[in-house]
Motif scaffolding. Structure first.
Motif, short mmCIF file in Angstrom:
data_model
loop_
_atom_site.label_atom_id
_atom_site.label_comp_id
_atom_site.label_asym_id
_atom_site.label_seq_id
_atom_site.Cartn_x
_atom_site.Cartn_y
_atom_site.Cartn_z
N TRP A 24 0.85 -1.11 0.21
CA TRP A 24 -0.08 0.06 0.10
C TRP A 24 1.04 1.41 0.10
O TRP A 24 0.27 2.60 -0.48
N ARG A 25 2.19 1.09 0.52
CA ARG A 25 3.02 2.26 0.45
C ARG A 25 3.78 2.71 -1.01
O ARG A 25 4.47 3.69 -0.94
N ALA A 27 4.18 3.60 -4.31
CA ALA A 27 3.82 4.58 -5.33
C ALA A 27 2.92 4.25 -6.28
O ALA A 27 1.72 4.85 -6.53
N SER A 29 0.89 1.62 -6.46
CA SER A 29 -0.21 0.90 -5.63
C SER A 29 -1.50 1.83 -5.88
O SER A 29 -1.52 3.10 -5.20
N VAL A 31 -4.26 2.53 -3.92
CA VAL A 31 -5.05 1.97 -2.65
C VAL A 31 -6.00 3.16 -2.22
O VAL A 31 -6.51 3.09 -1.13
N ASP A 32 -6.40 4.15 -3.19
CA ASP A 32 -7.61 5.02 -2.83
C ASP A 32 -8.72 4.30 -3.17
O ASP A 32 -9.68 4.98 -2.77
N LEU A 34 -9.68 0.90 -2.48
CA LEU A 34 -9.89 -0.30 -2.00
C LEU A 34 -11.29 -0.68 -1.74
O LEU A 34 -11.72 -1.91 -1.38
N LEU A 35 -12.14 0.40 -1.44
CA LEU A 35 -13.40 -0.06 -1.10
C LEU A 35 -14.55 0.19 -1.90
O LEU A 35 -15.81 0.58 -1.97
N ASP A 36 -13.91 0.33 -3.33
CA ASP A 36 -14.82 0.67 -4.68
C ASP A 36 -14.83 -0.52 -5.39
O ASP A 36 -13.94 -1.01 -5.86
N ASP A 38 -15.75 -1.00 -8.22
CA ASP A 38 -15.25 -0.62 -9.62
C ASP A 38 -14.02 -1.23 -9.86
O ASP A 38 -13.64 -2.13 -11.03
N ALA A 71 -3.26 -2.13 5.00
CA ALA A 71 -4.87 -2.11 4.58
C ALA A 71 -5.45 -3.61 5.15
O ALA A 71 -5.80 -4.17 4.14
#
Ligand SMILES: Cc1cc2nc3c(=O)[nH]c(=O)nc-3n(C[C@H](O)[C@H](O)[C@H](O)COP(=O)(O)O)c2cc1C
Ligand SMILES: Cc1cc2nc3c(=O)[nH]c(=O)nc-3n(C[C@H](O)[C@H](O)[C@H](O)COP(=O)(O)O)c2cc1C
Lengths: 448, 448
Positions: A24-25, A27, A29, A31-32, A34-36, A38, A71
């Protein structure tokens, strides 16, 4: 590629954020999102474009205690896969679910739905739950013992199998004229009475496209292996070396044969986490970049789950203190314990080196190289009795999978090792597994 | 239409095959696709085009015993709605789930997923399960008593509420540089210890777009009403007459006010099953056509569920034998029992006439007329303190809904009674409900 050639089975194992613990760290990745949903639908579509057999989500009904550093939340796999199902049409959808912390009737319904919704693409990774803290979310003072969990797991699988079989395939008549909707002699109560469960049945949903979801298993202890040999149609497993993978492979196929099963009907799929570069040096650089991002506090937490002991405070750059570890079945995860011991024996790492070795994929095989090299190694495992395919565990998402799909898959296809297109529509079709007949239908035909 | 005008809330209540018990036999019913997700996605999209607040699925974890005569299987609502979520973008998705036959941690996860996947459109119809036979699928020798079910339901709702609140909205930091993924002081164990449950928490999923799904309830007994007044944000209910609906409406709003709640934050939504024709005669003909298809053997089964007694063998054309019925809480469904008594008192029907009266929608309000007449009656209920909107129960699908959407909705819109377009994106937005703050966030702010 001839239709009868033996070919690899490949799944994409999706971990939110990717498999490297510091993914997740990184660059690149994403990770914005992860709850979407789509994000996952797109990923599944890419895996489908690459003709993979399935996608897979792990699960456990408890929050990991190191969410501060990664995450580590969970998406409930069956609902997420139901939502992914309708954005895809071929790829298999494999959800993990626990036999320790749920009711067979409820779980049978959820998977029956997934199989109907996906028109025959559901798989169930049957676990007894490795995270013992789950007990506290279900009113138990402690996690049941390993033996008790496997005892319940067997009965649980027997019950849900009977529920999935409780409607024969041709029970629905839909005769508008006579007013007969279903032939209720083809819908069977299961009348199960056992040590853990009493379930009358029948299920309240008609039989599903695959009859039953594909049974997947990932146990590595002796109990786990014999459970898998009996029930599993695919097995997920973690090995660091070809030799260990071959031992496991031979053992499972032998046990399955001894139980009268066809060994081709159990696909053995070790995990592989590929760090891919256009040169070896570039691949190595990618791997190093990830390890730069590792946080020892988090890694030590993870190691504690595998070994059952806490090494916080130990000198990271001194040799790994092997004399301290001792297998304790109650605290440690058996399979990973062996993996760690094995690395320690072979490589004599420092504690930090060990943490980096495990950071890539929690004990799964991490392999660093060019696309050709990765394909070569996969071919070697596949051709030498170590694997029927792989669970692909990209270090980060979506880029880590894109590279694999764009650069490794075409090589495997060119070599005739992987399909150019799907030949069927169900997960059973992709794995080459038969569609089971309802046990009640069989009985009815036998007495007819 | 001014933004502040009070407007109807409308849900489409989806029953596979439609609500009339013989719907599946009706020529224009599409019953060949009842296991096909595409059918439900299309239906949901039509409801969204008509700007309805939500769609709703009932549920029970047991197969009805009269599947021989009708499409009485169940789709597991949460998974089906997860698959419908991704084919729609605005409409609410309301799933029924039982507090009697499941674990709070598992259910909290399923609904949290549905709310994430749908980006804030989940609703939970909280039931204690009316079908007592469910007990046999969960190892119980009998269905717990009404009082026990409601006792467990209260604690169940308290537990899942705490779980949904266990992550504050801003717990995720995602700071790649410092390596802090989440602020774990904003993720709270719930440490619940009660009569029925011990649950440590926290949930393993971040807080959802709506904070919590919308709480819907459909109880009609005294316990059911007080439960609803305390927890429900929408109430589904069955009434045959304006007078009964008004009594119920006034009682619930009064109880809610007494508990300190804002009465506008409980939407009361009676069922309505409209038989629509371009003339009254045509509508009546449609209704008669359906009743022609009724099978008394099936209807008597249904009546038995409502009354707790079996009238098979009685003369269908003799007056209904009222002297035989006697409310027995263990066997009968309280709310429907009252509905039936009421019809019998007012209309003095024969047994057959009663069966036809109930065949339309299991005791819900069946209304037969032109689009104008249907709209008039809905307006009357809405304006005279009987309803905040309706649960629309088409006699058959998809045509029975299309007629309503195309012919009745535009009249309601023209009269300023129903939205012309969505103003928000979540189910809470559509119902005009506030988004709840996490109880833990509240506490933290209070002590800060
Ligand atoms: C690829 C893979 C995925 C796994 N996924 C899960 C999982 O999602 N949840 C879980 O509780 N255990 C999971 N496990 C762990 C196994 O179910 C099992 O608990 C572990 O391998 C230890 O084996 P044993 O239970 O036979 O001792 C997984 C293992 C592997 C190899
Ligand atoms: C529109 C509507 C839908 C309902 N859906 C369900 C359902 O899906 N499952 C269920 O067990 N009960 C359902 N019920 C029944 C109620 O939950 C409740 O059991 C019933 O109204 C009796 O009330 P009581 O439990 O307070 O006695 C529904 C009731 C209504 C009015």
């Amino acid at each position: 590629m001839s239709a009868s050639a033996r070919r690899l089975s490949l799944n994409l194992f999706i971990y939110p954020g990717g498999h490297h613990e510091a993914a997740w760290r990184y660059a690149a990745s994403d990770v914005d999102h992860l709850l979407d949903i789509d994000f996952y639908q797109k990923l599944a579509r890419r895996a489908e474009q690459a003709k993979l057999d399935g996608i897979f989500f792990a699960d456990g009904p408890v929050l990991a205690d190191n969410i501060r550093f990664a995450a580590r939340f969970r998406l409930e796999p069956i609902t997420w896969l139901a939502a992914i199902a309708t954005a895809t049409s071929r790829i298999g959808l494999i959800a993990t679910a626990s036999t320790t912390y749920g009711e067979p009737y409820n779980l049978a319904r959820l998977f029956a739905s997934l199989d109907h919704i996906s028109k025959g693409r559901a798989g169930w990774n049957i676990v007894t739950t490795s995270a013992g803290l789950a007990a506290q979310n279900f009113g138990l003072s402690e996690h049941p013992s390993h033996a008790d969990r496997y005892g319940r797991a067997q009965e649980f699988v027997d019950v849900v199998t009977k529920l999935w079989d409780s409607w024969e395939d041709d029970a629905i008549l839909l005769d508008k004229k006579t007013g007969i909707y279903a032939d209720d002699t083809k819908i069977h109560p299961i009348d199960h009475i056992g040590r853990h469960f009493r379930v009358k049945g029948p299920l309240n949903t008609p039989r599903t496209p695959q009859g039953r979801p594909v049974y997947v298993q990932a146990g590595a202890s002796d109990d786990g292996r014999s459970f898998a040999a009996r029930y599993a149609e695919a097995i997920f497993t973690a090995h660091q070396t070809l030799a260990n993978a071959r031992e496991f492979y031979a053992d499972i196929k032998r046990q399955a044969k001894a139980l009268g099963r066809h060994p081709d009907h159990i696909k053995i799929l070790p995990g592989i986490s590929p760090f891919i570069g256009s040169t070896e040096a570039e691949a190595q650089k990618l791997h190093d970049d990830f390890n730069e991002l590792v946080q020892p506090e988090y890694s030590l937490h993870q190691l504690k789950r595998m070994l059952g002991i806490d090494l916080a405070g130990h000198d990271l750059d001194a040799p790994f203190p092997s004399h301290l570890i001792n297998f304790d079945g109650a605290q440690a995860v058996a399979s990973r314990f062996k993996v760690v011991l094995d690395i320690v024996d072979r490589e004599k790492p420092t504690l930090r080196q060990l943490l980096h070795r495990l950071a890539g994929a929690r004990g799964h095989w991490v392999t660093v190289g060019t696309p050709e090299q990765i394909a070569d190694r996969m071919e070697t495992w596949f051709q030498s009795g170590a694997a029927d395919g792989f669970n692909v565990m990209p270090p980060y998402l979506p880029g880590g999978f894109d590279t694999f799909a764009e650069q490794v898959v075409p090589i495997l296809q060119k070599r005739g090792l992987f399909r150019l297109d799907y030949e069927g529509t169900t997960l059973r079709d992709h794995y080459g597994l038969p569609r089971p007949e309802s046990v009640y239908g069989q009985q009815a035909r036998a007495t007819a």
